[in-house]
Design a protein around this motif. Structure first.
Motif, PDB file in Angstrom:
ATOM      1  N   MET A 193       0.858  -1.175   0.000  1.00 55.17           N
ATOM      2  CA  MET A 193       0.000   0.000   0.000  1.00 55.17           C
ATOM      3  C   MET A 193       0.899   1.232   0.000  1.00 55.17           C
ATOM      4  O   MET A 193       1.763   1.363   0.855  1.00 55.17           O
ATOM      5  N   THR A 194       0.695   2.124  -0.913  1.00 49.57           N
ATOM      6  CA  THR A 194       1.509   3.330  -0.963  1.00 49.57           C
ATOM      7  C   THR A 194       0.997   4.337   0.053  1.00 49.57           C
ATOM      8  O   THR A 194      -0.161   4.286   0.463  1.00 49.57           O
ATOM      9  N   ALA A 195       1.863   5.250   0.418  1.00 51.86           N
ATOM     10  CA  ALA A 195       1.488   6.243   1.435  1.00 51.86           C
ATOM     11  C   ALA A 195       0.277   7.048   1.003  1.00 51.86           C
ATOM     12  O   ALA A 195      -0.563   7.405   1.812  1.00 51.86           O
ATOM     13  N   SER A 196       0.167   7.332  -0.296  1.00 46.59           N
ATOM     14  CA  SER A 196      -0.952   8.147  -0.749  1.00 46.59           C
ATOM     15  C   SER A 196      -2.265   7.374  -0.694  1.00 46.59           C
ATOM     16  O   SER A 196      -3.322   7.971  -0.641  1.00 46.59           O
ATOM     17  N   ARG A 197      -2.199   6.059  -0.721  1.00 46.87           N
ATOM     18  CA  ARG A 197      -3.420   5.261  -0.681  1.00 46.87           C
ATOM     19  C   ARG A 197      -3.729   4.730   0.709  1.00 46.87           C
ATOM     20  O   ARG A 197      -4.802   4.197   0.940  1.00 46.87           O
ATOM     21  N   ALA A 198      -2.782   4.843   1.609  1.00 53.44           N
ATOM     22  CA  ALA A 198      -2.987   4.341   2.966  1.00 53.44           C
ATOM     23  C   ALA A 198      -4.119   5.111   3.630  1.00 53.44           C
ATOM     24  O   ALA A 198      -4.282   6.309   3.417  1.00 53.44           O
ATOM     25  N   LYS A 199      -4.893   4.388   4.441  1.00 57.04           N
ATOM     26  CA  LYS A 199      -5.919   5.068   5.227  1.00 57.04           C
ATOM     27  C   LYS A 199      -5.229   5.931   6.265  1.00 57.04           C
ATOM     28  O   LYS A 199      -4.167   5.589   6.778  1.00 57.04           O
ATOM     29  N   ARG A 200      -5.865   7.059   6.553  1.00 60.17           N
ATOM     30  CA  ARG A 200      -5.301   8.001   7.520  1.00 60.17           C
ATOM     31  C   ARG A 200      -6.301   8.241   8.637  1.00 60.17           C
ATOM     32  O   ARG A 200      -7.496   8.363   8.392  1.00 60.17           O
ATOM     33  N   SER A 201      -5.777   8.312   9.846  1.00 64.11           N
ATOM     34  CA  SER A 201      -6.574   8.659  11.014  1.00 64.11           C
ATOM     35  C   SER A 201      -5.899   9.810  11.723  1.00 64.11           C
ATOM     36  O   SER A 201      -4.674   9.977  11.633  1.00 64.11           O
ATOM     37  N   ALA A 202      -6.696  10.589  12.447  1.00 65.70           N
ATOM     38  CA  ALA A 202      -6.175  11.695  13.235  1.00 65.70           C
ATOM     39  C   ALA A 202      -6.840  11.659  14.602  1.00 65.70           C
ATOM     40  O   ALA A 202      -8.004  11.276  14.723  1.00 65.70           O
ATOM     41  N   GLY A 203      -6.068  12.056  15.621  1.00 64.29           N
ATOM     42  CA  GLY A 203      -6.618  12.016  16.962  1.00 64.29           C
ATOM     43  C   GLY A 203      -5.981  13.020  17.897  1.00 64.29           C
ATOM     44  O   GLY A 203      -4.966  13.642  17.574  1.00 64.29           O
ATOM     45  N   LEU A 204      -6.628  13.154  19.057  1.00 64.81           N
ATOM     46  CA  LEU A 204      -6.138  14.026  20.122  1.00 64.81           C
ATOM     47  C   LEU A 204      -5.764  13.157  21.322  1.00 64.81           C
ATOM     48  O   LEU A 204      -6.580  12.337  21.771  1.00 64.81           O
ATOM     49  N   LEU A 205      -4.560  13.349  21.817  1.00 65.67           N
ATOM     50  CA  LEU A 205      -4.094  12.672  23.018  1.00 65.67           C
ATOM     51  C   LEU A 205      -4.155  13.679  24.161  1.00 65.67           C
ATOM     52  O   LEU A 205      -3.350  14.609  24.220  1.00 65.67           O
ATOM     53  N   LEU A 206      -5.131  13.515  25.034  1.00 66.36           N
ATOM     54  CA  LEU A 206      -5.228  14.397  26.190  1.00 66.36           C
ATOM     55  C   LEU A 206      -4.216  13.958  27.231  1.00 66.36           C
ATOM     56  O   LEU A 206      -3.975  12.755  27.410  1.00 66.36           O
ATOM     57  N   TYR A 207      -3.631  14.947  27.908  1.00 65.03           N
ATOM     58  CA  TYR A 207      -2.714  14.637  28.998  1.00 65.03           C
ATOM     59  C   TYR A 207      -2.935  15.620  30.128  1.00 65.03           C
ATOM     60  O   TYR A 207      -3.483  16.701  29.933  1.00 65.03           O
ATOM     61  N   ARG A 208      -2.545  15.177  31.314  1.00 67.26           N
ATOM     62  CA  ARG A 208      -2.633  16.043  32.489  1.00 67.26           C
ATOM     63  C   ARG A 208      -1.444  15.730  33.399  1.00 67.26           C
ATOM     64  O   ARG A 208      -0.878  14.632  33.354  1.00 67.26           O
ATOM     65  N   ARG A 209      -1.085  16.726  34.189  1.00 65.83           N
ATOM     66  CA  ARG A 209       0.017  16.569  35.144  1.00 65.83           C
ATOM     67  C   ARG A 209      -0.597  16.315  36.514  1.00 65.83           C
ATOM     68  O   ARG A 209      -1.484  17.050  36.943  1.00 65.83           O
ATOM     69  N   THR A 210      -0.134  15.265  37.179  1.00 59.22           N
ATOM     70  CA  THR A 210      -0.623  14.937  38.516  1.00 59.22           C
ATOM     71  C   THR A 210       0.562  14.876  39.470  1.00 59.22           C
ATOM     72  O   THR A 210       1.721  14.921  39.048  1.00 59.22           O
ATOM     73  N   ALA A 211       0.272  14.707  40.747  1.00 60.20           N
ATOM     74  CA  ALA A 211       1.338  14.577  41.749  1.00 60.20           C
ATOM     75  C   ALA A 211       2.211  13.357  41.438  1.00 60.20           C
ATOM     76  O   ALA A 211       3.390  13.326  41.785  1.00 60.20           O
ATOM     77  N   ASP A 212       1.629  12.360  40.773  1.00 62.25           N
ATOM     78  CA  ASP A 212       2.362  11.134  40.440  1.00 62.25           C
ATOM     79  C   ASP A 212       3.035  11.203  39.073  1.00 62.25           C
ATOM     80  O   ASP A 212       3.638  10.233  38.632  1.00 62.25           O
ATOM     81  N   GLY A 213       2.887  12.328  38.379  1.00 65.64           N
ATOM     82  CA  GLY A 213       3.496  12.447  37.054  1.00 65.64           C
ATOM     83  C   GLY A 213       2.465  12.638  35.963  1.00 65.64           C
ATOM     84  O   GLY A 213       1.286  12.889  36.224  1.00 65.64           O
ATOM     85  N   LEU A 214       2.921  12.475  34.740  1.00 72.67           N
ATOM     86  CA  LEU A 214       2.090  12.684  33.562  1.00 72.67           C
ATOM     87  C   LEU A 214       1.104  11.530  33.377  1.00 72.67           C
ATOM     88  O   LEU A 214       1.471  10.365  33.551  1.00 72.67           O
ATOM     89  N   GLU A 215      -0.151  11.865  33.049  1.00 69.49           N
ATOM     90  CA  GLU A 215      -1.156  10.859  32.706  1.00 69.49           C
ATOM     91  C   GLU A 215      -1.742  11.193  31.350  1.00 69.49           C
ATOM     92  O   GLU A 215      -1.826  12.364  30.967  1.00 69.49           O
ATOM     93  N   VAL A 216      -2.152  10.143  30.623  1.00 70.28           N
ATOM     94  CA  VAL A 216      -2.773  10.308  29.306  1.00 70.28           C
ATOM     95  C   VAL A 216      -4.133   9.624  29.308  1.00 70.28           C
ATOM     96  O   VAL A 216      -4.368   8.674  30.061  1.00 70.28           O
ATOM     97  N   LEU A 217      -5.021  10.134  28.466  1.00 68.73           N
ATOM     98  CA  LEU A 217      -6.364   9.567  28.342  1.00 68.73           C
ATOM     99  C   LEU A 217      -6.383   8.643  27.130  1.00 68.73           C
ATOM    100  O   LEU A 217      -6.179   9.090  25.994  1.00 68.73           O
TER     101      LEU A 217
END
Length: 157
Positions: free
Chosen positions: A1-25
């Motif tokens: 599959m060529t890059a131009s024909r590949a399916k593409r997805s887009a997303g948002l990675l939410l993150y927050r800073r806590t007392a224990d460090g970085l967390e992601v959703l």
């Protein structure tokens, strides 16, 4: 599959800073194929988009469709793209935000289940959403998407 024909997805990675460090959703993929899986069954909330649609707009739209919540305001930090083992190219932005996973109302998809039964069933796109430490997320996220966690950690250090 060529890059131009590949399916593409887009997303948002939410993150927050806590007392224990970085967390992601992350979300656990819904449907029968992932019901009993943990490792490799968690993903950045994302979805496919068509050529011509700006990827960041698609990421924001897909966040709303996948989680049933408006995408958070805040600076969208580009984390680049990865190619998953299925050939799909995924582009992600990180946004620092907080949300209560209990407020998520996941979108649904319909598929024939059981296979070749002629019956269709509705399944949630994501059957649960959780805040996870970056280390825990790295253990269970779709393998190629772990690169987003590394890039986020670099930017957030």
């Amino acid at each position: 599959m060529t890059a131009s024909r590949a399916k593409r997805s887009a997303g948002l990675l939410l993150y927050r800073r806590t007392a224990d460090g970085l967390e992601v959703l992350l979300g656990h993929m819904g449907g029968p194929f992932f019901a009993r899986r943990d490792a490799g069954a968690w993903t950045v909330p994302k979805g496919e988009y068509e050529p011509g649609e700006p990827a960041l707009e698609a990421a924001r739209r897909e966040f709303q469709e996948e989680l049933g919540l408006p995408p958070p305001d805040g600076e969208a930090m580009p984390l680049g793209e990865v190619r998953q083992s299925n050939g799909k190219i995924v582009t992600v932005w990180a946004v620092e935000a907080d949300l209560d996973p209990a407020t998520v109302v996941p979108g649904v998809f319909v598929m024939e289940w059981p296979p070749r039964s002629g019956r269709t069933q509705e399944f949630p796109e994501l059957d649960r959403v959780e805040w996870l430490s970056v280390d825990r997320a790295r253990q269970i996220i779709v393998t190629a998407q772990a690169a987003f966690l590394d890039r986020l950690a670099e930017h957030s250090a």
